[in-house]
Scaffold this motif. Sequence first.
Motif, short mmCIF file in Angstrom:
data_model
loop_
_atom_site.label_atom_id
_atom_site.label_comp_id
_atom_site.label_asym_id
_atom_site.label_seq_id
_atom_site.Cartn_x
_atom_site.Cartn_y
_atom_site.Cartn_z
N GLU A 213 0.84 -1.21 0.00
CA GLU A 213 0.00 0.00 0.00
C GLU A 213 0.87 1.26 0.00
O GLU A 213 2.08 1.21 0.26
N ASN A 214 0.23 2.41 -0.24
CA ASN A 214 0.92 3.70 -0.20
C ASN A 214 1.43 3.98 1.22
O ASN A 214 0.63 4.03 2.16
N ARG A 216 2.39 6.65 2.75
CA ARG A 216 1.79 7.83 3.39
C ARG A 216 0.41 7.50 3.95
O ARG A 216 0.07 7.89 5.07
N LYS A 217 -0.36 6.73 3.20
CA LYS A 217 -1.69 6.32 3.66
C LYS A 217 -1.59 5.42 4.88
O LYS A 217 -2.38 5.54 5.83
N ILE A 218 -0.62 4.51 4.88
CA ILE A 218 -0.42 3.61 6.02
C ILE A 218 -0.11 4.39 7.29
O ILE A 218 -0.67 4.14 8.36
N GLN A 220 -0.79 7.57 7.97
CA GLN A 220 -1.97 8.34 8.38
C GLN A 220 -2.98 7.45 9.10
O GLN A 220 -3.56 7.83 10.12
N GLU A 221 -3.18 6.25 8.56
CA GLU A 221 -4.10 5.31 9.18
C GLU A 221 -3.60 4.91 10.56
O GLU A 221 -4.38 4.82 11.53
N TYR A 222 -2.31 4.68 10.68
CA TYR A 222 -1.72 4.31 11.96
C TYR A 222 -1.93 5.42 13.00
O TYR A 222 -2.32 5.14 14.15
N ARG A 224 -4.20 7.73 13.11
CA ARG A 224 -5.62 7.83 13.49
C ARG A 224 -6.00 6.73 14.48
O ARG A 224 -6.72 6.98 15.45
N GLU A 264 7.74 5.27 7.79
CA GLU A 264 7.35 5.64 6.43
C GLU A 264 8.50 5.43 5.45
O GLU A 264 8.30 4.94 4.34
N GLU A 268 8.44 2.80 2.28
CA GLU A 268 8.73 3.22 0.91
C GLU A 268 9.77 2.30 0.27
O GLU A 268 9.62 1.89 -0.89
#
Length: 379
Positions: A213-214, A216-218, A220-222, A224, A264, A268
């Motif tokens: 997965e992306n 950055r998205k991972i 952000q999800e973490y 939250r 992050e 990557e």
Amino acid sequence: MEITGVADLPLHNGKVPNWLIPIMKRMSRALLDVMLLEWGPDKVVQRFSNPLWFQGFNNVIGMDWDSSGSTTVTLGIVKESVNPKEDGLAVLGGKGRASLQVQEELEKISSVLNVDATKLGRISRLVAKVDTTLLQDGHELYHHSLLVTESEWAVIQQGMNVDTKFARRYHWRSVSDPVDQPHEGISGARVDAVLNVLPKEGAKRALLDLLRENPRKIVQEYLRLQSVIRGTSLDTWLNLGTIGAISREARIVYMRPVDVTRVESILERLREANPGNLEEALLLGLGPSTARALSLISDLIYREPPSYQDPVDTPYDPFKYAFAIGGKDGVPFPVNRKVAYEVIITLEDVVSRAKLEKKDKERALNKLRELSVGVKEGT
């Protein structure tokens, strides 16, 4: 791959007295001679892969039955005692910096033992990664030894919990795959909560999927989800039906700090490398913090949680073997030098006699062969 045991040992201050070291070396060599003569090198390595048998060996040579040094000292003594060319086995690695020298030592002994240095070096690194990343039990590895013959290997490594001052020993033996085989015969004192991905196939698959997965998205999800388990905006999340209740054990695991910037960066790199399985991901840099962050998402979003139970059971108490010659710290009594040397001399005598008998048998067989050849040729 099969982990055949884990043992918990308290940190002991002090060191082995100088007068005891020669006794331990000579006793180890005498015991190894008997075992090699009786079983051969493969069986010796198999025995050392058993944590209770290892502890008994440690007791018999004079180390304390419950000391963290029973791992580092015993394996150091055994490493000095074995001769790869004569014994057919080698002990590599050790404590601290020595644990990083396994690959170099493998390349050196490959001229003596017929071993695949590249394959075994990879296994050595992978086993260490599994016990720090896929199993996170609060113990930081500081000792790693690889025992090898031409057809068997075992890894014995040890970690220290800086809070409890207890060490935990991990035993591995060559079977198949360290990522997909569960622990077996694990023993030791339990801790409150661990992150153990190994027995959960769904969690392992989810980790690998999340690595694609992306990043950055991972992250952000973490972040939250971290806010959720810390108590903020919990009602909002529950009303959305995104997550359910999270156990006390899970909170303990996930509230350990994670450097999201570093995570992050690692994500990557791993996404670019596109590992085909968790073995590759571990060797490419998947570490404890990243695995913990991914496990939180796997647990609360994809409903694929790891295990939070410490995978140890109640060990058989090997204390009785400490009564052989005593222990260095005087438990159950100080090392009895007279008894120790009597045992050593007896073992050495048994081995010498057995070796002589073996030579006599070989001479007799050679003589019979010579006579047999002579009869066939009519001499």
